[in-house]
Design a protein around this motif. Structure first.
Motif, PDB file in Angstrom:
ATOM      1  N   LEU A   1       1.550  19.075 -25.414  1.00 37.48           N
ATOM      2  CA  LEU A   1       2.485  18.060 -24.920  1.00 37.48           C
ATOM      3  C   LEU A   1       2.034  17.474 -23.587  1.00 37.48           C
ATOM      4  O   LEU A   1       2.486  16.381 -23.205  1.00 37.48           O
ATOM      5  CB  LEU A   1       3.882  18.661 -24.766  1.00 37.48           C
ATOM      6  N   MET A   2       1.158  18.186 -22.880  1.00 39.93           N
ATOM      7  CA  MET A   2       0.668  17.683 -21.596  1.00 39.93           C
ATOM      8  C   MET A   2      -0.295  16.507 -21.764  1.00 39.93           C
ATOM      9  O   MET A   2      -0.705  15.891 -20.776  1.00 39.93           O
ATOM     10  CB  MET A   2      -0.023  18.804 -20.820  1.00 39.93           C
ATOM     11  N   ILE A   3      -0.647  16.177 -23.015  1.00 35.76           N
ATOM     12  CA  ILE A   3      -1.480  14.994 -23.243  1.00 35.76           C
ATOM     13  C   ILE A   3      -0.733  13.728 -22.811  1.00 35.76           C
ATOM     14  O   ILE A   3      -1.342  12.770 -22.321  1.00 35.76           O
ATOM     15  CB  ILE A   3      -1.889  14.911 -24.730  1.00 35.76           C
ATOM     16  N   ILE A   4       0.601  13.743 -22.970  1.00 34.39           N
ATOM     17  CA  ILE A   4       1.402  12.560 -22.608  1.00 34.39           C
ATOM     18  C   ILE A   4       1.309  12.261 -21.114  1.00 34.39           C
ATOM     19  O   ILE A   4       0.948  11.133 -20.727  1.00 34.39           O
ATOM     20  CB  ILE A   4       2.864  12.753 -23.058  1.00 34.39           C
ATOM     21  N   PRO A   5       1.625  13.220 -20.217  1.00 31.52           N
ATOM     22  CA  PRO A   5       1.442  12.912 -18.791  1.00 31.52           C
ATOM     23  C   PRO A   5      -0.017  12.696 -18.405  1.00 31.52           C
ATOM     24  O   PRO A   5      -0.301  11.957 -17.454  1.00 31.52           O
ATOM     25  CB  PRO A   5       2.020  14.143 -18.073  1.00 31.52           C
ATOM     26  N   LEU A   6      -0.966  13.297 -19.156  1.00 32.26           N
ATOM     27  CA  LEU A   6      -2.383  13.068 -18.867  1.00 32.26           C
ATOM     28  C   LEU A   6      -2.737  11.602 -19.065  1.00 32.26           C
ATOM     29  O   LEU A   6      -3.349  10.966 -18.189  1.00 32.26           O
ATOM     30  CB  LEU A   6      -3.241  13.957 -19.769  1.00 32.26           C
ATOM     31  N   ILE A   7      -2.359  11.054 -20.207  1.00 31.42           N
ATOM     32  CA  ILE A   7      -2.669   9.644 -20.491  1.00 31.42           C
ATOM     33  C   ILE A   7      -1.925   8.727 -19.527  1.00 31.42           C
ATOM     34  O   ILE A   7      -2.499   7.772 -18.980  1.00 31.42           O
ATOM     35  CB  ILE A   7      -2.309   9.307 -21.953  1.00 31.42           C
ATOM     36  N   PHE A   8      -0.646   9.008 -19.303  1.00 32.68           N
ATOM     37  CA  PHE A   8       0.163   8.151 -18.439  1.00 32.68           C
ATOM     38  C   PHE A   8      -0.365   8.140 -17.004  1.00 32.68           C
ATOM     39  O   PHE A   8      -0.543   7.074 -16.396  1.00 32.68           O
ATOM     40  CB  PHE A   8       1.618   8.609 -18.470  1.00 32.68           C
ATOM     41  N   HIS A   9      -0.632   9.326 -16.465  1.00 33.50           N
ATOM     42  CA  HIS A   9      -0.995   9.393 -15.048  1.00 33.50           C
ATOM     43  C   HIS A   9      -2.403   8.870 -14.792  1.00 33.50           C
ATOM     44  O   HIS A   9      -2.652   8.209 -13.771  1.00 33.50           O
ATOM     45  CB  HIS A   9      -0.885  10.836 -14.547  1.00 33.50           C
ATOM     46  N   THR A  10      -3.344   9.138 -15.676  1.00 32.53           N
ATOM     47  CA  THR A  10      -4.691   8.608 -15.484  1.00 32.53           C
ATOM     48  C   THR A  10      -4.718   7.084 -15.636  1.00 32.53           C
ATOM     49  O   THR A  10      -5.436   6.394 -14.894  1.00 32.53           O
ATOM     50  CB  THR A  10      -5.670   9.251 -16.472  1.00 32.53           C
ATOM     51  N   SER A  11      -3.916   6.554 -16.565  1.00 30.89           N
ATOM     52  CA  SER A  11      -3.835   5.088 -16.703  1.00 30.89           C
ATOM     53  C   SER A  11      -3.227   4.469 -15.450  1.00 30.89           C
ATOM     54  O   SER A  11      -3.693   3.427 -14.963  1.00 30.89           O
ATOM     55  CB  SER A  11      -2.995   4.723 -17.932  1.00 30.89           C
ATOM     56  N   PHE A  12      -2.188   5.113 -14.929  1.00 30.90           N
ATOM     57  CA  PHE A  12      -1.580   4.627 -13.697  1.00 30.90           C
ATOM     58  C   PHE A  12      -2.558   4.712 -12.529  1.00 30.90           C
ATOM     59  O   PHE A  12      -2.577   3.843 -11.655  1.00 30.90           O
ATOM     60  CB  PHE A  12      -0.318   5.425 -13.385  1.00 30.90           C
ATOM     61  N   GLY A  13      -3.385   5.761 -12.499  1.00 29.53           N
ATOM     62  CA  GLY A  13      -4.383   5.890 -11.441  1.00 29.53           C
ATOM     63  C   GLY A  13      -5.407   4.763 -11.486  1.00 29.53           C
ATOM     64  O   GLY A  13      -5.773   4.210 -10.444  1.00 29.53           O
TER      65      GLY A  13
ATOM     66  N   ASN B   1       0.823  -1.209   0.000  1.00 28.55           N
ATOM     67  CA  ASN B   1       0.000   0.000   0.000  1.00 28.55           C
ATOM     68  C   ASN B   1       0.855   1.256   0.000  1.00 28.55           C
ATOM     69  O   ASN B   1       0.601   2.203  -0.746  1.00 28.55           O
ATOM     70  CB  ASN B   1      -0.921   0.001   1.228  1.00 28.55           C
ATOM     71  N   ILE B   2       1.878   1.284   0.851  1.00 29.08           N
ATOM     72  CA  ILE B   2       2.761   2.455   0.924  1.00 29.08           C
ATOM     73  C   ILE B   2       3.500   2.636  -0.393  1.00 29.08           C
ATOM     74  O   ILE B   2       3.606   3.755  -0.908  1.00 29.08           O
ATOM     75  CB  ILE B   2       3.744   2.302   2.098  1.00 29.08           C
ATOM     76  N   ARG B   3       3.989   1.535  -0.958  1.00 31.06           N
ATOM     77  CA  ARG B   3       4.725   1.623  -2.217  1.00 31.06           C
ATOM     78  C   ARG B   3       3.848   2.152  -3.341  1.00 31.06           C
ATOM     79  O   ARG B   3       4.267   3.006  -4.125  1.00 31.06           O
ATOM     80  CB  ARG B   3       5.281   0.243  -2.575  1.00 31.06           C
ATOM     81  N   GLY B   4       2.599   1.668  -3.409  1.00 34.53           N
ATOM     82  CA  GLY B   4       1.696   2.135  -4.455  1.00 34.53           C
ATOM     83  C   GLY B   4       1.350   3.604  -4.311  1.00 34.53           C
ATOM     84  O   GLY B   4       1.298   4.346  -5.300  1.00 34.53           O
ATOM     85  N   THR B   5       1.125   4.055  -3.065  1.00 34.61           N
ATOM     86  CA  THR B   5       0.798   5.466  -2.838  1.00 34.61           C
ATOM     87  C   THR B   5       1.981   6.368  -3.151  1.00 34.61           C
ATOM     88  O   THR B   5       1.816   7.445  -3.738  1.00 34.61           O
ATOM     89  CB  THR B   5       0.347   5.671  -1.382  1.00 34.61           C
ATOM     90  N   VAL B   6       3.184   5.940  -2.769  1.00 35.63           N
ATOM     91  CA  VAL B   6       4.381   6.744  -3.054  1.00 35.63           C
ATOM     92  C   VAL B   6       4.631   6.821  -4.555  1.00 35.63           C
ATOM     93  O   VAL B   6       4.971   7.894  -5.091  1.00 35.63           O
ATOM     94  CB  VAL B   6       5.594   6.164  -2.315  1.00 35.63           C
ATOM     95  N   LEU B   7       4.463   5.707  -5.260  1.00 35.14           N
ATOM     96  CA  LEU B   7       4.616   5.735  -6.723  1.00 35.14           C
ATOM     97  C   LEU B   7       3.587   6.661  -7.362  1.00 35.14           C
ATOM     98  O   LEU B   7       3.877   7.357  -8.342  1.00 35.14           O
ATOM     99  CB  LEU B   7       4.474   4.320  -7.290  1.00 35.14           C
ATOM    100  N   PHE B   8       2.396   6.679  -6.796  1.00 34.02           N
ATOM    101  CA  PHE B   8       1.348   7.583  -7.274  1.00 34.02           C
ATOM    102  C   PHE B   8       1.790   9.034  -7.130  1.00 34.02           C
ATOM    103  O   PHE B   8       1.612   9.853  -8.037  1.00 34.02           O
ATOM    104  CB  PHE B   8       0.075   7.336  -6.466  1.00 34.02           C
ATOM    105  N   GLY B   9       2.382   9.367  -5.980  1.00 29.06           N
ATOM    106  CA  GLY B   9       2.886  10.722  -5.763  1.00 29.06           C
ATOM    107  C   GLY B   9       4.071  11.053  -6.653  1.00 29.06           C
ATOM    108  O   GLY B   9       4.206  12.190  -7.134  1.00 29.06           O
ATOM    109  N   ILE B  10       4.943  10.068  -6.888  1.00 26.99           N
ATOM    110  CA  ILE B  10       6.118  10.306  -7.751  1.00 26.99           C
ATOM    111  C   ILE B  10       5.685  10.632  -9.178  1.00 26.99           C
ATOM    112  O   ILE B  10       6.243  11.537  -9.817  1.00 26.99           O
ATOM    113  CB  ILE B  10       7.051   9.086  -7.715  1.00 26.99           C
ATOM    114  N   THR B  11       4.692   9.900  -9.686  1.00 25.18           N
ATOM    115  CA  THR B  11       4.214  10.200 -11.044  1.00 25.18           C
ATOM    116  C   THR B  11       3.588  11.596 -11.115  1.00 25.18           C
ATOM    117  O   THR B  11       3.709  12.285 -12.137  1.00 25.18           O
ATOM    118  CB  THR B  11       3.195   9.153 -11.500  1.00 25.18           C
ATOM    119  N   ALA B  12       2.932  12.021 -10.026  1.00 27.72           N
ATOM    120  CA  ALA B  12       2.387  13.382  -9.991  1.00 27.72           C
ATOM    121  C   ALA B  12       3.512  14.412  -9.989  1.00 27.72           C
ATOM    122  O   ALA B  12       3.408  15.463 -10.642  1.00 27.72           O
ATOM    123  CB  ALA B  12       1.508  13.564  -8.753  1.00 27.72           C
TER     124      ALA B  12
END
Length: 218
Positions: A187-199, A62-73
């Motif tokens: 260019l922000m479409i790239i992090p949009l797709i990546f981060h929402t998919s990761f979410g 759980n901690i690892r997943g939440t931290v990875l979530f924050g790192i991608t942000a």
């Protein structure tokens, strides 16, 4: 040894008691109930140790997943800062803007995800679909929209301060900034797709961890 009187023996026989022998165990040897308890104790301790180890691993996941979530942000914030610094021609306060754009999205994503997804999940108040939807919304708001708005506000303020771009005319401020950033903002479409998919993936993974933990404790 106590001998029974003939009258007492006759009374016992008439009442149905025919065997008056009692089990005698050698000194130092435990009785069967005590022996069974001694055998069960290692089994119980082994079960408890396995439960503790499982909970420790589950908490680490759980901690690892939440931290990875924050790192991608945070990565999304850095990307947004790069985009707006380029399109607005800003070359000042580099360290300050990059630090804030990396840390603020990270912290906001971790705290928001914990409050609205992890804590709500372990109270048992949300379903699988609700968990995935919440994770998606947190990734969209805290991982994309918030870093983008933050990067624009900081760099637009620096652009006006150091006059790296023409000042917006009165009454057309929003249109002025849109025209300046419309090309590079794509260019922000790239992090949009990546981060929402990761979410979506992170929310589904956390729900599966919760479901597995719940089944093992039932």
């Amino acid at each position: 040894m106590v001998a029974l009187r003939p009258e007492a023996a006759g009374e016992l026989r008439s009442s149905g008691v025919t065997d008056t022998k009692m089990a005698v165990y050698p000194p130092g040897h435990p009785t069967p109930p005590l022996r069974d308890a001694n055998l069960r104790r290692p089994v119980i301790m082994d079960i408890i140790e396995k439960k503790i180890e499982y909970l420790r691993k589950e908490k680490a996941l759980n901690i690892r997943g939440t931290v990875l979530f924050g790192i991608t942000a945070g990565i999304s914030g850095i990307s947004a800062n790069l985009v707006f610094r380029k399109c607005l021609g800003v070359n000042y306060d580099t360290l300050k803007t990059f630090t804030s754009l990396a840390t603020l999205p990270f912290l906001s994503s971790v705290v928001t995800y914990k409050l609205f997804v992890t804590d709500a999940l372990y109270t048992g108040n949300i379903s699988k679909e609700n968990c995935v939807l919440r994770s998606f919304l947190v990734s969209l708001l805290c991982g994309v929209l918030h870093p983008t708005a933050l990067a624009f506000s900081k760099n637009a303020r620096l652009a006006v301060k150091y006059q790296t771009v023409p000042l917006p005319p009165k009454g057309r401020v929003i249109l002025h900034w849109v025209l300046l950033c419309q090309t590079d903002i794509k260019l922000m479409i790239i992090p949009l797709i990546f981060h929402t998919s990761f979410g979506l993936l992170n929310g589904l993974t956390h729900y599966m961890i919760y479901e597995s933990t719940h089944e093992n404790h039932m």
